[in-house]
Design an enzyme around this catalytic site. Sequence first.
Site, PDB file in Angstrom:
ATOM      1  N   GLU A  29      47.371  -7.490 -27.131  1.00 39.33           N
ATOM      2  CA  GLU A  29      48.787  -7.143 -27.167  1.00 39.33           C
ATOM      3  C   GLU A  29      49.531  -7.921 -26.085  1.00 39.33           C
ATOM      4  O   GLU A  29      49.042  -8.060 -24.963  1.00 39.33           O
ATOM      5  CB  GLU A  29      48.980  -5.643 -26.935  1.00 39.33           C
ATOM      6  CG  GLU A  29      48.410  -4.772 -28.035  1.00 39.33           C
ATOM      7  CD  GLU A  29      48.697  -3.293 -27.810  1.00 39.33           C
ATOM      8  OE1 GLU A  29      49.566  -2.970 -26.975  1.00 39.33           O
ATOM      9  OE2 GLU A  29      48.049  -2.462 -28.466  1.00 39.33           O
ATOM     10  N   ASP A  85      40.061  -4.648 -30.829  1.00 39.22           N
ATOM     11  CA  ASP A  85      41.175  -4.522 -29.895  1.00 39.22           C
ATOM     12  C   ASP A  85      40.674  -4.561 -28.457  1.00 39.22           C
ATOM     13  O   ASP A  85      39.723  -3.857 -28.104  1.00 39.22           O
ATOM     14  CB  ASP A  85      41.898  -3.189 -30.118  1.00 39.22           C
ATOM     15  CG  ASP A  85      43.241  -3.356 -30.784  1.00 39.22           C
ATOM     16  OD1 ASP A  85      43.810  -4.469 -30.739  1.00 39.22           O
ATOM     17  OD2 ASP A  85      43.744  -2.372 -31.351  1.00 39.22           O
ATOM     18  N   LYS A 122      41.723  -8.887 -30.477  1.00 39.14           N
ATOM     19  CA  LYS A 122      43.186  -8.812 -30.570  1.00 39.14           C
ATOM     20  C   LYS A 122      43.752  -8.419 -29.222  1.00 39.14           C
ATOM     21  O   LYS A 122      43.235  -7.504 -28.570  1.00 39.14           O
ATOM     22  CB  LYS A 122      43.629  -7.821 -31.642  1.00 39.14           C
ATOM     23  CG  LYS A 122      45.157  -7.724 -31.774  1.00 39.14           C
ATOM     24  CD  LYS A 122      45.580  -6.969 -33.010  1.00 39.14           C
ATOM     25  CE  LYS A 122      45.360  -5.478 -32.896  1.00 39.14           C
ATOM     26  NZ  LYS A 122      46.189  -4.852 -31.814  1.00 39.14           N
ATOM     27  N   GLU A 126      54.299  -5.745 -35.059  1.00 40.54           N
ATOM     28  CA  GLU A 126      54.403  -4.297 -35.203  1.00 40.54           C
ATOM     29  C   GLU A 126      55.822  -3.815 -34.949  1.00 40.54           C
ATOM     30  O   GLU A 126      56.420  -4.114 -33.914  1.00 40.54           O
ATOM     31  CB  GLU A 126      53.445  -3.580 -34.255  1.00 40.54           C
ATOM     32  CG  GLU A 126      53.509  -2.059 -34.395  1.00 40.54           C
ATOM     33  CD  GLU A 126      52.375  -1.325 -33.714  1.00 40.54           C
ATOM     34  OE1 GLU A 126      52.391  -0.076 -33.743  1.00 40.54           O
ATOM     35  OE2 GLU A 126      51.472  -1.978 -33.161  1.00 40.54           O
ATOM     36  N   ASP A 172      42.351   0.071 -30.914  1.00 39.50           N
ATOM     37  CA  ASP A 172      42.341   1.068 -29.843  1.00 39.50           C
ATOM     38  C   ASP A 172      43.096   2.320 -30.275  1.00 39.50           C
ATOM     39  O   ASP A 172      43.131   3.318 -29.552  1.00 39.50           O
ATOM     40  CB  ASP A 172      42.873   0.505 -28.524  1.00 39.50           C
ATOM     41  CG  ASP A 172      44.289  -0.038 -28.617  1.00 39.50           C
ATOM     42  OD1 ASP A 172      44.888  -0.003 -29.707  1.00 39.50           O
ATOM     43  OD2 ASP A 172      44.803  -0.519 -27.581  1.00 39.50           O
ATOM     44  N   SER A 173      43.650   2.289 -31.495  1.00 39.95           N
ATOM     45  CA  SER A 173      44.170   3.502 -32.130  1.00 39.95           C
ATOM     46  C   SER A 173      43.047   4.503 -32.351  1.00 39.95           C
ATOM     47  O   SER A 173      43.290   5.658 -32.719  1.00 39.95           O
ATOM     48  CB  SER A 173      44.846   3.165 -33.459  1.00 39.95           C
ATOM     49  OG  SER A 173      44.004   2.354 -34.268  1.00 39.95           O
TER      50      SER A 173
END
EC number: 2.1.2.11
Length: 270
Positions: free
Chosen positions: A111, A80, A109, A178, A41-42
């Site tokens: 978070e 993501d 993925k 991270e 999502d970057s």
Amino acid sequence: MNVEKLKKMKGKEKIVMVTAYDAPSARIARDAGIDVILVGDSLGNNVLGYENTIPVTMEEMLIHVAAVKRGAPDAFIVADMPFLSYQTSVEKAVENAGKFLKVGANAVKIEGGEEFGELVQKLVESGIPVMGHIGLTPQFVNRFGGYRVQGKTEKNREYLLRSARELEKRGAFAIVLELVVEEVAKEITESVSIPTIGIGSGRFCDGQVLVWHDLLGLNPDFAPRFSKKYANLYEVILKALQEFRREVKKGLFPTEEHSFTDKSKGGVSS
């Protein structure tokens, strides 16, 4: 590459993961022998011009995951889950994660730490492989009050360790760490049987991931301390565009070589 092969790499061979957001980048990553392609999502701050990852939508992510799959159809692709695509309910999370697999992702993925253990288990039980992500979790940056290194306090260290073990217990096949201090990242890596993939988390993780634009030097205004610039493509591309502009302005391009006449033979690629 598949989930089982990645898990077996722990302690034997370092895992290499990079982000990619389009078909040409995915093809290059595949040809370079990269183990895992992450459609992060970057995408938001590196491609779409957003300030951070929070505005990124499912629709945007699905378009780019599908593009990456077309560029590298045989690659192992992780997608993501964007902000609010999984936090509101388990049912919604399963539905959204399933959409990623339908367009070509091999895994998703998520978070978040131990509080998302039940969700991870439900996704895995639904046939959706899950990569965890703890430490600095950019979708929760407003809660953290900024992009801060994690694991500095004993309370935070214990939370990260508990979270890693919980994610493993619930079926995650790997965990991204991270911006975790190196000592804690090492401790986490040694405390779980699944691979850890670090970004800004030191030398002792089972693998490393970097953002495409950071490692290739595509953003002249931002260079995170934890990243290494393996090329300066901003300058390469800038010079190429300046040369193209110069040649067009001076009438140097196109030449006869780049033009067609009624006597030309062959197609456009000849």
